[in-house]
Motif scaffolding. Structure first.
Motif, PDB file in Angstrom:
ATOM      1  N   LYS A   9       0.844   1.126 -12.927  1.00  0.00           N
ATOM      2  CA  LYS A   9       0.211   0.774 -11.647  1.00  0.00           C
ATOM      3  C   LYS A   9      -0.581  -0.525 -11.775  1.00  0.00           C
ATOM      4  O   LYS A   9      -0.543  -1.380 -10.878  1.00  0.00           O
ATOM      5  CB  LYS A   9      -0.692   1.918 -11.175  1.00  0.00           C
ATOM      6  N   ALA A  10      -1.288  -0.684 -12.883  1.00  0.00           N
ATOM      7  CA  ALA A  10      -2.027  -1.935 -13.115  1.00  0.00           C
ATOM      8  C   ALA A  10      -1.063  -3.124 -13.114  1.00  0.00           C
ATOM      9  O   ALA A  10      -1.373  -4.186 -12.573  1.00  0.00           O
ATOM     10  CB  ALA A  10      -2.801  -1.864 -14.429  1.00  0.00           C
ATOM     11  N   ALA A  58      -0.826   4.969 -14.982  1.00  0.00           N
ATOM     12  CA  ALA A  58      -1.918   4.045 -14.636  1.00  0.00           C
ATOM     13  C   ALA A  58      -1.633   2.648 -15.181  1.00  0.00           C
ATOM     14  O   ALA A  58      -1.893   1.639 -14.511  1.00  0.00           O
ATOM     15  CB  ALA A  58      -3.251   4.570 -15.182  1.00  0.00           C
ATOM     16  N   LYS A  59      -1.098   2.574 -16.390  1.00  0.00           N
ATOM     17  CA  LYS A  59      -0.754   1.256 -16.946  1.00  0.00           C
ATOM     18  C   LYS A  59       0.306   0.577 -16.079  1.00  0.00           C
ATOM     19  O   LYS A  59       0.231  -0.631 -15.813  1.00  0.00           O
ATOM     20  CB  LYS A  59      -0.238   1.410 -18.379  1.00  0.00           C
ATOM     21  N   GLU A  81       0.830  -1.209   0.000  1.00  0.00           N
ATOM     22  CA  GLU A  81       0.000   0.000   0.000  1.00  0.00           C
ATOM     23  C   GLU A  81       0.867   1.263   0.000  1.00  0.00           C
ATOM     24  O   GLU A  81       0.569   2.244  -0.686  1.00  0.00           O
ATOM     25  CB  GLU A  81      -0.922   0.007   1.227  1.00  0.00           C
ATOM     26  N   PHE A  87       3.074   5.225  -7.071  1.00  0.00           N
ATOM     27  CA  PHE A  87       2.223   5.147  -8.268  1.00  0.00           C
ATOM     28  C   PHE A  87       1.075   6.161  -8.295  1.00  0.00           C
ATOM     29  O   PHE A  87       0.403   6.281  -9.312  1.00  0.00           O
ATOM     30  CB  PHE A  87       1.623   3.743  -8.392  1.00  0.00           C
ATOM     31  N   THR A  88       0.797   6.801  -7.187  1.00  0.00           N
ATOM     32  CA  THR A  88      -0.415   7.622  -7.145  1.00  0.00           C
ATOM     33  C   THR A  88      -0.124   9.091  -6.831  1.00  0.00           C
ATOM     34  O   THR A  88      -0.307   9.978  -7.659  1.00  0.00           O
ATOM     35  CB  THR A  88      -1.406   7.049  -6.107  1.00  0.00           C
ATOM     36  N   LEU A 143      -0.067  -3.882  -9.502  1.00  0.00           N
ATOM     37  CA  LEU A 143      -1.159  -4.498  -8.735  1.00  0.00           C
ATOM     38  C   LEU A 143      -1.439  -5.930  -9.196  1.00  0.00           C
ATOM     39  O   LEU A 143      -1.926  -6.747  -8.422  1.00  0.00           O
ATOM     40  CB  LEU A 143      -2.433  -3.658  -8.881  1.00  0.00           C
ATOM     41  N   SER A 144      -1.168  -6.233 -10.440  1.00  0.00           N
ATOM     42  CA  SER A 144      -1.517  -7.553 -11.001  1.00  0.00           C
ATOM     43  C   SER A 144      -0.386  -8.130 -11.843  1.00  0.00           C
ATOM     44  O   SER A 144      -0.634  -8.645 -12.934  1.00  0.00           O
ATOM     45  CB  SER A 144      -2.789  -7.450 -11.849  1.00  0.00           C
ATOM     46  N   GLY A 145       0.840  -8.093 -11.333  1.00  0.00           N
ATOM     47  CA  GLY A 145       1.951  -8.639 -12.112  1.00  0.00           C
ATOM     48  C   GLY A 145       2.958  -9.411 -11.290  1.00  0.00           C
ATOM     49  O   GLY A 145       4.128  -9.047 -11.235  1.00  0.00           O
ATOM     50  N   ARG A 148      -0.070  10.571 -17.032  1.00  0.00           N
ATOM     51  CA  ARG A 148      -0.876   9.880 -16.022  1.00  0.00           C
ATOM     52  C   ARG A 148      -1.483   8.597 -16.579  1.00  0.00           C
ATOM     53  O   ARG A 148      -1.683   7.634 -15.835  1.00  0.00           O
ATOM     54  CB  ARG A 148      -1.924  10.825 -15.455  1.00  0.00           C
ATOM     55  N   LEU A 149      -1.765   8.573 -17.873  1.00  0.00           N
ATOM     56  CA  LEU A 149      -2.246   7.334 -18.486  1.00  0.00           C
ATOM     57  C   LEU A 149      -1.156   6.257 -18.454  1.00  0.00           C
ATOM     58  O   LEU A 149      -1.424   5.097 -18.103  1.00  0.00           O
ATOM     59  CB  LEU A 149      -2.696   7.602 -19.932  1.00  0.00           C
ATOM     60  N   GLN A 161      -1.908  14.572 -18.843  1.00  0.00           N
ATOM     61  CA  GLN A 161      -2.807  13.408 -18.887  1.00  0.00           C
ATOM     62  C   GLN A 161      -2.165  12.227 -19.599  1.00  0.00           C
ATOM     63  O   GLN A 161      -2.449  11.071 -19.277  1.00  0.00           O
ATOM     64  CB  GLN A 161      -4.117  13.775 -19.614  1.00  0.00           C
ATOM     65  N   GLU A 204       2.070   1.579  -3.517  1.00  0.00           N
ATOM     66  CA  GLU A 204       0.963   1.968  -4.417  1.00  0.00           C
ATOM     67  C   GLU A 204       0.641   3.465  -4.261  1.00  0.00           C
ATOM     68  O   GLU A 204       0.442   4.168  -5.249  1.00  0.00           O
ATOM     69  CB  GLU A 204      -0.278   1.109  -4.106  1.00  0.00           C
TER      70      GLU A 204
END
Lengths: 404, 404
Positions: free
Chosen positions: B221-222, B218-219, B175, B182-183, B225-227, B214-215, B211, B178
């Motif tokens: 960060k994904a 976000a990729k 956390e 990443f945020t 979270l899921s790798g 930030r896109l 933007q 993250e």
């Protein structure tokens, strides 16, 4: 008066199953004279249907053994019954009405008691018998979109997700998928594939011999091994769906774990293609082609709607992310559909859609069409996004085998 | 004779720490008169150095509290000490000599006893003091390549991996990453960023206001979270490395979990860039630029060698996969380096390389150069693969701020 003790694990006999139901479930009165039948015909588990002839009340008990029913070779932890119970409870919250209700779980016997769906038929069988199930596409698109979005990064709290990832780590069932879906159809090292002799040369050239294909499959396998994007059903095909014309129930989520969000949709799309090819090979028409188009388009529509209203993490609300992510999911779906088409044609676990084609030449053509479609969906997965994209590739593969 | 009981959790005082060491470790004789000092200066934990003046034997005890030392705001489970112990044991098997030896773990006190490295210095401090550590780049490339390849899909058994994924699920520490990596650097919603007033307009335009950036974040960060591609250190920077000219020891793996395999390399590369920019801003030369180039190139060389000899799953031996996968890892490394450059410049946890630049204008230029480099590494991550690629972007960013 109970004549059995249920304090240690064993596979139940039908009378024991009836006794368990009578004493453990409020559905039946203490003195009920229940009838029990073992009705399982799947690969892994034992299914008891318990009926009270006096009241017509009924229930299904699903019990897991410690080897697969299909073959002692597959050792599978009975812990899958805990996983199935746990995810059915969750599905009852997320998509009530689209899964059987759950009445009880017995962690000693690895047994779950759930709604009896004997008035439904398995979708695969229903289509083979010429049935029509007008709700199925929308319901199954809804099921997938809702369960997947709700457990995706950006929607679910990261700590809640980590706890669920831990609960749903599913080594034995994932191993089956890793071996049977991602490995063996493309490399017969373990010699477990089951291929029509006349199909063998095609398979040797087009699957085992195609290094470009095997590279793409390896990339998909890496995503399956390391892609916990959402809590997936893991075995979402037309044999895992009970239907009536007015009702759809998804069953058998024992393969559930956090995996690639496109996996479920792809598997189901592939099985619709099997039904389509089966009907064409038999000179029949059926609704599987329409189902396929509607399933994909409805899924995309519902995914986009649910995503827009569910994302809570501001990182994932940046313009462009929703589309990028959804298209990644659709690419995975197409790849997964391709894998399913290949593995059900050449691997150890076939589908009745193909095996029931009586004419050998027609079956061969349907099987080659499956493999052609499978390869196209894997190679083109970055561009396959609509129902029409699937249907166009399906008709082209069928056409090349004279099945259009 | 023990005057303390250690049967419930509490933060130890130095005399209690000495007593624990005397009674629990065979390193010290029962009658030893030990000296204990609390020497921790990190953000999270308490560190005791215990010395026997008679024999010169010494040990370090690391104890976790239930809030971060830096701020009560970060609640962090003391379970991280179990994770740190468990991974240090594993690192001692995988990369012996590159981590402190571990002597004992106390699950009640959340305390790990390990090798005393007081004859080493923290790499970040060593460079700030003008030191040279000729082994560091090769050792740290070796550490990363070896630990990552060994725990990657295709090398590790899938079931062993799943058990490790479960053991190393690390919600609290993830956390922190993250949020802080990443945020928050890209969206000051929580107002915790800590930015030089003169840098604010640049940050508002180039980070919060971009933007496209930030896109891409976000990729990434994904993927975080899921790798779960490999067991990563999770906090692999120049403050987590003890060095002597002839020795390198990686410490502080409490952020460890299964994550993107490029994450560690990227974080370390970014911190070498900070050291380079710090030296340039101070008109000094140092070896951080050479370190950076050598780190990347050596990592790639060792990754390729280890991968080729370690892969056991035939699926991943198909031609083209090794290169495709390694380049994905390098893209993630570049992206992670970019994130680290941004977050250490504008986020809550700064680096001394930048904060110690006395001249405010020069510090501002170094910080802008960090952010420019960070953005370039994120946007260009698909093409950043060699030490020279990093160094070219670093010199360009420094050059635009007059620091070349």
């Amino acid at each position: 008066m109970s004549s059995y003790a249920f304090d240690t694990y064993r596979l139940l006999t039908p009378p024991e199953a009836a006794e368990w139901a009578r004493t453990r479930l409020s559905l039946f009165s203490p003195g009920a004279a229940l009838e029990a039948t073992e009705i399982g015909d799947g690969n892994l588990n034992y299914i008891f249907r318990i009926v009270d002839p006096a009241t017509k009340a009924s229930v299904v008990l699903k019990q897991s053994g410690d080897t697969a029913r299909i073959s002692d070779e597959f050792k599978v932890s009975p812990d899958r019954n805990r996983i199935e119970h746990q995810i059915l409870v969750r599905y009852n919250e997320l998509v009530p009405g689209l899964v059987p209700r759950v009445y009880a779980f017995d962690p000693v016997l690895n047994l779950t008691a759930m709604e009896d769906l004997s008035d439904h038929v398995i979708l695969r069988q229903g289509w083979l018998a010429g049935g029509s199930f007008p709700r199925a596409a929308d319901d199954l698109a809804e099921f997938a979109a809702r369960t997947l979005v709700a457990t995706s990064d950006g929607v679910i709290d990261p700590k809640v997700k980590k706890a669920l990832v831990r609960d749903f780590i599913n080594p034995d069932l994932c191993e089956i998928t890793e071996d049977l879906v991602f490995t063996e159809p493309f490399d017969d090292l373990r010699s477990r594939n089951d291929i029509l002799p006349a199909l063998k040369p095609f398979v040797e050239k087009e699957l085992y011999g195609d290094q470009r294909l095997r590279l793409e499959v390896a990339k998909l396998k890496a995503g399956f091994l390391s892609g916990p994007q959402a809590l997936i059903h893991g075995d979402y095909h037309t044999g895992s769906v009970f239907v009536r014309p007015d009702s759809t129930k998804v069953i058998d989520p024992e393969f559930a774990f956090f995996g690639p969000a496109g996996f479920d949709l792809g598997a189901l799309a592939a099985n619709a293609a099997f039904a389509f090819l089966s009907a064409r090979a038999g000179g029949r028409a059926n609704e599987a082609g329409d189902f396929l188009v509607r399933l994909i388009d409805r899924f995309v529509q519902r995914w986009d709607q649910l995503w827009a209203t569910s994302v809570t993490d501001p990182s994932f609300r940046v313009p462009g992310y929703a589309l990028w992510h959804r298209n990644q999911v659709l690419a995975d779906a197409s790849g997964s559909a391709g894998l399913e088409l290949c593995r059900r044609t050449v691997g150890i676990a076939h589908v009745k859609d193909l095996t029931s084609i009586a004419d050998l030449q027609r079956r061969l053509r349907a099987e080659r069409a499956s493999l052609r479609l499978g390869k196209a969906l894997i190679f083109d997965r970055g561009r396959v996004r609509t129902g029409d994209d699937y249907f166009r590739l399906l008709r082209r593969a069928a056409g090349r085998e004279g099945l259009d």
